[in-house]
Design a protein around this motif. Structure first.
Motif, short mmCIF file in Angstrom:
data_model
loop_
_atom_site.label_atom_id
_atom_site.label_comp_id
_atom_site.label_asym_id
_atom_site.label_seq_id
_atom_site.Cartn_x
_atom_site.Cartn_y
_atom_site.Cartn_z
N TYR A 9 0.84 -1.20 0.00
CA TYR A 9 0.00 0.00 0.00
C TYR A 9 0.88 1.26 0.00
CZ TYR A 9 -2.88 3.62 2.27
OH TYR A 9 -3.50 4.78 2.61
N ILE A 10 1.90 1.29 0.86
CA ILE A 10 2.83 2.42 0.87
C ILE A 10 3.56 2.50 -0.47
CG2 ILE A 10 4.95 3.33 1.93
CD1 ILE A 10 2.47 3.77 3.68
N ALA A 11 3.96 1.37 -1.03
CA ALA A 11 4.61 1.36 -2.34
C ALA A 11 3.68 1.94 -3.41
CB ALA A 11 5.03 -0.07 -2.71
N MET A 12 2.38 1.69 -3.30
CA MET A 12 1.42 2.26 -4.24
C MET A 12 1.49 3.78 -4.20
SD MET A 12 -2.71 2.44 -3.81
CE MET A 12 -2.49 3.68 -2.52
N TRP A 13 1.54 4.35 -3.01
CA TRP A 13 1.61 5.81 -2.89
C TRP A 13 2.90 6.36 -3.48
CZ3 TRP A 13 -2.14 9.08 -1.92
CH2 TRP A 13 -3.27 8.64 -1.24
N ASN A 14 3.97 5.57 -3.49
CA ASN A 14 5.26 6.03 -4.00
C ASN A 14 5.49 5.71 -5.47
OD1 ASN A 14 6.08 7.17 -1.54
ND2 ASN A 14 6.78 5.18 -0.79
N GLU A 15 4.62 4.92 -6.07
CA GLU A 15 4.82 4.50 -7.47
C GLU A 15 4.45 5.62 -8.43
OE1 GLU A 15 6.21 3.09 -10.39
OE2 GLU A 15 6.22 1.51 -8.84
N LYS A 16 5.44 6.13 -9.15
CA LYS A 16 5.22 7.23 -10.07
C LYS A 16 4.78 6.76 -11.46
CE LYS A 16 8.56 10.27 -7.77
NZ LYS A 16 7.71 10.61 -6.70
N ASP A 17 5.18 5.55 -11.85
CA ASP A 17 4.80 5.02 -13.15
C ASP A 17 3.33 4.59 -13.12
OD1 ASP A 17 5.63 3.87 -15.88
OD2 ASP A 17 4.69 2.16 -14.85
N SER A 18 2.53 5.19 -13.98
CA SER A 18 1.08 4.95 -13.97
C SER A 18 0.72 3.49 -14.19
CB SER A 18 0.42 5.83 -15.02
OG SER A 18 -0.97 5.62 -15.03
N ALA A 19 1.35 2.83 -15.16
CA ALA A 19 1.03 1.42 -15.44
C ALA A 19 1.41 0.53 -14.26
CB ALA A 19 1.73 0.97 -16.72
N SER A 20 2.55 0.77 -13.67
CA SER A 20 2.97 -0.02 -12.51
C SER A 20 2.05 0.22 -11.33
CB SER A 20 4.42 0.31 -12.13
OG SER A 20 5.29 -0.05 -13.15
N ARG A 21 1.64 1.47 -11.14
CA ARG A 21 0.74 1.80 -10.03
C ARG A 21 -0.63 1.14 -10.24
NH1 ARG A 21 1.12 7.09 -10.01
NH2 ARG A 21 -0.77 7.46 -11.23
N THR A 22 -1.13 1.16 -11.47
CA THR A 22 -2.42 0.53 -11.77
C THR A 22 -2.36 -0.97 -11.46
OG1 THR A 22 -2.94 2.18 -13.44
CG2 THR A 22 -4.10 0.08 -13.60
N ALA A 23 -1.26 -1.62 -11.83
CA ALA A 23 -1.10 -3.05 -11.55
C ALA A 23 -1.03 -3.30 -10.05
CB ALA A 23 0.15 -3.59 -12.24
N LEU A 24 -0.34 -2.45 -9.33
CA LEU A 24 -0.22 -2.59 -7.88
C LEU A 24 -1.59 -2.40 -7.21
CD1 LEU A 24 1.73 -3.08 -5.55
CD2 LEU A 24 2.35 -0.66 -5.65
N ILE A 25 -2.35 -1.43 -7.67
CA ILE A 25 -3.69 -1.19 -7.12
C ILE A 25 -4.57 -2.42 -7.35
CG2 ILE A 25 -5.80 0.17 -7.46
CD1 ILE A 25 -3.89 2.62 -7.84
N ALA A 26 -4.50 -3.01 -8.54
CA ALA A 26 -5.29 -4.21 -8.83
C ALA A 26 -4.90 -5.37 -7.93
CB ALA A 26 -5.14 -4.59 -10.30
N GLU A 27 -3.63 -5.42 -7.55
CA GLU A 27 -3.13 -6.50 -6.69
C GLU A 27 -3.60 -6.35 -5.25
OE1 GLU A 27 1.12 -7.58 -4.63
OE2 GLU A 27 1.17 -6.74 -6.64
N ILE A 28 -3.62 -5.12 -4.73
CA ILE A 28 -3.83 -4.95 -3.29
C ILE A 28 -5.21 -4.43 -2.90
CG2 ILE A 28 -1.37 -4.65 -2.86
CD1 ILE A 28 -1.94 -1.63 -2.47
N TRP A 29 -5.98 -3.88 -3.83
CA TRP A 29 -7.29 -3.32 -3.51
C TRP A 29 -8.40 -4.18 -4.08
CZ3 TRP A 29 -8.60 0.85 -0.55
CH2 TRP A 29 -7.58 1.73 -0.19
N SER A 30 -9.50 -4.31 -3.35
CA SER A 30 -10.70 -4.95 -3.91
C SER A 30 -11.25 -4.00 -4.98
CB SER A 30 -11.73 -5.21 -2.82
OG SER A 30 -12.16 -4.01 -2.24
N GLU A 31 -12.05 -4.54 -5.88
CA GLU A 31 -12.58 -3.73 -6.98
C GLU A 31 -13.37 -2.52 -6.50
OE1 GLU A 31 -14.42 -5.63 -10.34
OE2 GLU A 31 -13.21 -7.43 -10.01
N ASP A 32 -14.09 -2.67 -5.41
CA ASP A 32 -14.91 -1.57 -4.90
C ASP A 32 -14.26 -0.89 -3.69
OD1 ASP A 32 -15.24 -3.71 -3.19
OD2 ASP A 32 -17.39 -3.41 -2.92
#
Length: 122
Positions: free
Chosen positions: A11-34
């Motif tokens: 989750y902290i890594a998500m906040w620090n991820e500047k690359d949009s595609a990498s951040r989107t993949a990280l969000i899909a990994e750690i967050w539920s869809e809703d």
């Protein structure tokens, strides 16, 4: 993800991820869809809303990074941990505590608070 400390660190890594595609993949990994996020300054609903919200933070504070500053405390489906946001070699400009709900190993919601509450100007 069942290790809650690893989940908080991703989750902290998500906040620090500047690359949009990498951040989107990280969000899909750690967050539920809703999933949902709310703090005194920001709100994001669903994975797209969370991604957009984090992108706004990067635009406003491009050289800053988040860091987890406490252990992850957990019980049942709840987690909490402290964090800070700082520019390199500078003291934190803001710190806070996040409270989360975890479902099926993913974040369902995060509610953030800034410390100290009287100085919440991010």
């Amino acid at each position: 993800m069942t290790d809650l400390t690893a989940l908080a660190d991703r989750y902290i890594a998500m906040w620090n991820e500047k690359d949009s595609a990498s951040r989107t993949a990280l969000i899909a990994e750690i967050w539920s869809e809703d999933g949902s996020y709310v703090d005194p300054m920001l709100k994001g609903d669903g994975r797209d809303g969370i991604d957009e919200m984090v992108g706004r933070v990067h635009a406003k504070y491009p050289d800053h990074a988040f860091q987890r500053t406490s252990a992850v405390d957990a019980h049942n489906d709840r987690i909490r941990f402290n964090w800070s946001l700082a520019a390199p070699n500078e003291p934190p400009m803001v710190s806070g505590i996040d409270f989360g709900v975890v479902a099926d190993g993913r974040l369902q919601s995060i509610t953030g608070f800034f410390e100290p509450a009287a100085q919440a100007e991010a």
